[in-house]
Design a protein around this motif. Structure first.
Motif, PDB file in Angstrom:
ATOM      1  N   ALA A 138       0.709  -1.093   0.189  1.00 43.96           N
ATOM      2  CA  ALA A 138      -0.095  -0.060  -0.084  1.00 43.96           C
ATOM      3  C   ALA A 138       0.922   1.292  -0.084  1.00 43.96           C
ATOM      4  N   LEU A 139       2.012   1.180   0.752  1.00 39.53           N
ATOM      5  CA  LEU A 139       2.697   2.600   0.790  1.00 39.53           C
ATOM      6  C   LEU A 139       3.546   2.617  -0.444  1.00 39.53           C
ATOM      7  N   THR A 140       3.939   1.572  -1.084  1.00 37.71           N
ATOM      8  CA  THR A 140       4.436   1.660  -2.474  1.00 37.71           C
ATOM      9  C   THR A 140       3.525   1.973  -3.355  1.00 37.71           C
ATOM     10  N   CYS A 141       2.251   1.826  -3.324  1.00 36.10           N
ATOM     11  CA  CYS A 141       1.393   2.325  -4.424  1.00 36.10           C
ATOM     12  C   CYS A 141       1.178   3.971  -4.000  1.00 36.10           C
ATOM     13  N   ALA A 172      -3.242   7.726 -15.316  1.00 37.44           N
ATOM     14  CA  ALA A 172      -3.830   6.638 -14.726  1.00 37.44           C
ATOM     15  C   ALA A 172      -3.124   5.424 -15.572  1.00 37.44           C
ATOM     16  N   VAL A 173      -3.254   5.306 -16.716  1.00 41.62           N
ATOM     17  CA  VAL A 173      -2.718   4.213 -17.416  1.00 41.62           C
ATOM     18  C   VAL A 173      -1.045   4.118 -17.061  1.00 41.62           C
ATOM     19  N   THR A 174      -0.330   4.753 -17.127  1.00 35.76           N
ATOM     20  CA  THR A 174       1.211   4.948 -16.691  1.00 35.76           C
ATOM     21  C   THR A 174       1.436   4.201 -15.407  1.00 35.76           C
ATOM     22  N   LEU A 175       0.514   4.732 -14.446  1.00 37.15           N
ATOM     23  CA  LEU A 175       0.554   4.387 -12.939  1.00 37.15           C
ATOM     24  C   LEU A 175       0.145   2.698 -12.980  1.00 37.15           C
ATOM     25  N   ALA A 176      -0.843   2.511 -13.727  1.00 35.39           N
ATOM     26  CA  ALA A 176      -1.337   0.849 -13.929  1.00 35.39           C
ATOM     27  C   ALA A 176       0.020   0.247 -14.521  1.00 35.39           C
ATOM     28  N   CYS A 177       0.534   0.499 -15.540  1.00 32.86           N
ATOM     29  CA  CYS A 177       1.563  -0.022 -16.146  1.00 32.86           C
ATOM     30  C   CYS A 177       2.801  -0.298 -15.033  1.00 32.86           C
ATOM     31  N   TRP A 178       3.247   0.772 -14.470  1.00 28.87           N
ATOM     32  CA  TRP A 178       4.165   0.974 -13.367  1.00 28.87           C
ATOM     33  C   TRP A 178       3.936  -0.055 -12.358  1.00 28.87           C
ATOM     34  N   LEU A 179       2.897  -0.378 -11.638  1.00 28.96           N
ATOM     35  CA  LEU A 179       2.804  -0.933 -10.528  1.00 28.96           C
ATOM     36  C   LEU A 179       2.553  -2.427 -10.898  1.00 28.96           C
ATOM     37  N   ALA A 198       9.339  -0.880  -7.931  1.00 31.13           N
ATOM     38  CA  ALA A 198       8.416   0.439  -8.009  1.00 31.13           C
ATOM     39  C   ALA A 198       9.241   1.440  -7.751  1.00 31.13           C
ATOM     40  N   VAL A 199      10.254   1.406  -6.831  1.00 32.93           N
ATOM     41  CA  VAL A 199      11.034   2.982  -6.669  1.00 32.93           C
ATOM     42  C   VAL A 199      11.892   3.017  -8.081  1.00 32.93           C
TER      43      VAL A 199
END
Length: 614
Positions: free
Chosen positions: A29-32, A99-106, A134-135
């Motif tokens: 959760a903290l990573t997200c 939002a799409v970039t965040l989804a690909c990232w995680l 993730a970092v």
């Protein structure tokens, strides 16, 4: 009367399953949250985000790829994102793209973490891989919407597929690998070629070639950097960098061939080819159905990629002293291993420590990792008899091969983005050996305990994430937002500049072109472009006919305006030569008048339209 016996309270174990589950959930959760906050904190003036948004907007409006619009990337990106946006009813806005970039990232970090868990069967290592990845992938926030996010997700999907072979079987797994390879190839062709080269090396190693063919394979791997960098080989720094990569890939090929293990069999290769052909056929058929011609499809996928590589006039090699040091160190390590007759114990002695350093470097200093990695890449591949089964060996080998060839993506300009992406691909390969046994007396204690090493990596990664977040938190931010950009946290001065430009454009302009490429202004203002040829920061790719066509459409457009930035143009000219004949750019510079300016931006219009601004 008898005393009531006291009810014993069960002891609370800090390592119990509930505590572990709570720690894992909190860590994820903290990573997200970190990824979300970091994504909001970035907006760069060279504006790759705006370029991708404008081209996607044109695609969604029905323009055929390459035939009716310009883009530097392959059709798979537009087929997937176009289908996603259309089916979800989304508009091409900054918020939707981020939002799409965040989804690909995680998702990428999650799939890598899952793969590491399958390799090591260690929850601590799997979580450490997820958080570290993730970092390390924070670079995706520098250019939301860039195809590199989709490419990383496809890479992670391929690695996970081969890691799941014991559960799903080899045929569907390698079909997915082939489909992912085609998707990467038809998104960014140079990365796709490097992906194919890595798979090809693993396959050829399994054929157990004779001495002649082994030498031919080694020389072919060494020749790939030469073919890539040949146009700039006269530059001393590029020549040294080319020699370093050639020696690194040749050593890696020699090591793979020496193992003599059928990692990818002929049947596996057939399923890879099947997945590649199916994904390619579907992608190309979708592009053709959208109106693209075969000629323009070939031009857009192949010719444009070659023009981008050859258009760089001032490549930036890695530092010569560092390259020479790594080359000498790698040669010394190779000589030592050869002298000790490839002693397995010697290789095991330092590899876990090398991998731990690589993981930390991917988070703290990607430039150092990419510079030093060529000397030790061959050490990351395990010997076949160290594992009980063929399936346990395969995914790590493929991860090493793909990451090794992917290092070539840092040429010709090893910018921060390219270095971080290449380093992240090495990160997942390094996690295969972090925390293994080390027969070294002073390191054989806590450093070989998987949980201890995972805790060390999590601590270092968390401190880096906290440092970055604190620096972001201290920066002042504008309370207001530009249209459809709630996921952009601009500094007050930047908000004032961009909002003033948007207000001026909406008040006086009917169409807009930005030079050399400030396309987010078109998204924020909602003004149409005269035709489908969107400028990016690589404006030198627009030849004379394309610029002449743009000039004709611009002249016929209602109330045409240009937002021009001399600073950004000069920044781009460092790497890309100015065209001898550039009719549209010359008209902007010498035939138009400036009617509004703020900071480093100007609004220019034809002389006849200047009266509207008084």
């Amino acid at each position: 009367m008898h005393a009531t016996p006291a009810i014993a309270t069960p002891p609370v174990h800090l390592t119990g399953p509930r505590v572990r589950a709570a720690l894992v959930i909190c860590g994820i959760a903290l990573t997200c949250v970190y990824a979300f906050l970091h994504l909001r904190s970035r907006f760069y003036y060279y504006d790759d985000e705006g370029f991708m948004l404008m081209t996607l907007k044109q695609y969604l409006a029905g323009r055929p790829l390459y035939t009716g619009m310009y883009t530097e990337y392959g059709p798979f990106y537009y087929d997937v994102l176009g289908g996603l946006f259309s089916s979800a009813g989304w508009q091409a806005t900054h918020d939707a793209m981020r939002a799409v970039t965040l989804a690909c990232w995680l998702l990428t970090a999650g799939l890598w973490g899952w793969s590491v868990w399958l390799w090591r069967r260690s929850l601590a290592m799997g979580v450490a891989a997820f958080v570290t990845a993730a970092v390390a992938l924070r670079v995706l926030s520098d250019g939301p919407g860039h195809p590199q996010g989709l490419i990383l997700l496809l890479h992670a999907l391929a690695i996970l597929a081969v890691s799941l072979i014991p559960s799903i079987g080899s045929r569907p797994a390698f079909f997915v690998v082939g489909a992912a390879t085609a998707a990467i190839f038809l998104t960014k062709i140079n990365v796709g070629i490097f992906f194919l080269a890595g798979l090809g090396l693993v396959f050829l190693a399994g054929l157990r070639p004779s001495g002649f063919w082994r030498a031919a394979i080694v020389l072919s791997c060494a020749a790939i950097p030469i073919a890539l960098m040949g146009s700039h080989i006269a530059i001393p720094g590029i020549a040294l960098q080319c020699l370093l990569y050639s020696c690194s890939l040749a050593t890696l090929a020699f090591w793979f061939l020496r193992q003599r293990v059928a990692v990818i069999s002929r049947d596996d290769a057939a399923w890879i080819a099947g997945g590649f052909l199916v994904a390619s056929a579907l992608t190309l058929a979708t592009a053709l159905a959208h109106g693209t011609s075969w000629y323009d499809l070939v031009q857009g996928v192949l010719v444009t990629a070659l023009r981008i590589r050859d258009s760089v006039q001032d490549p930036r090699p890695m530092p010569m002293v560092l390259s020479a040091t790594v080359l000498a160190g790698g040669a010394g390590l190779w000589w030592f291993a050869r002298r000790n007759q490839w002693n397995q114990e010697m290789l095991l002695r330092w590899r876990p420590l090398v991998c731990a350093v690589m993981v930390l470097a991917s988070v703290l200093a990607p430039r150092i990792l990419v510079a030093l990695a060529p000397a030790v890449l061959w050490m990351l591949t395990p010997e076949p008899d160290w594992f009980s089964g063929r399936s346990a060996f395969r995914p790590q080998s493929i991860a090493v091969a793909l990451g090794s060839f992917a290092l070539l993506m840092v040429y010709p300009v090893p910018g921060h983005d390219q270095l971080a992406i290449a380093g992240s691909l090495l990160l997942v390969a390094a996690f295969a050996h972090v925390g293994e046994e080390m027969p070294v007396p002073f390191l054989s204690g806590w450093l070989t305990r998987g949980r201890a090493v995972a805790a060390m990596l999590l601590l270092a990664t968390s401190l880096q994430a906290a440092r970055i977040t604190w620096a972001w938190w201290r920066e002042p931010a504008a309370r207001q937002h530009l249209p459809n950009s709630m996921l952009i946290r601009l500094a007050p001065e930047d908000y004032h500049i961009y909002s003033s430009l948007v207000a001026a454009l909406n008040a006086h302009c009917g169409s807009l072109v930005t030079v050399p490429g400030l396309n987010s202004l078109q998204i924020w203002s909602g003004l149409p472009h005269p035709n489908g040829f969107i400028y990016s920061s690589a404006m030198s790719l627009f030849d004379e006919p394309a610029q002449q066509e743009l000039l004709h459409a611009f002249s016929a457009a209602p109330a045409p305006c240009v937002v021009y930035s001399a600073n950004l143009e000069q920044w781009g000219e460092i790497y890309r030569p100015v065209r001898p004949v550039q009719p549209f750019v010359d008209y902007v510079k010498h035939g138009m008048v400036t009617v509004y300016s703020i900071d480093r931006y100007e609004i220019r219009v034809p002389p006849a339209d200047a009266a509207r601004w008084r």
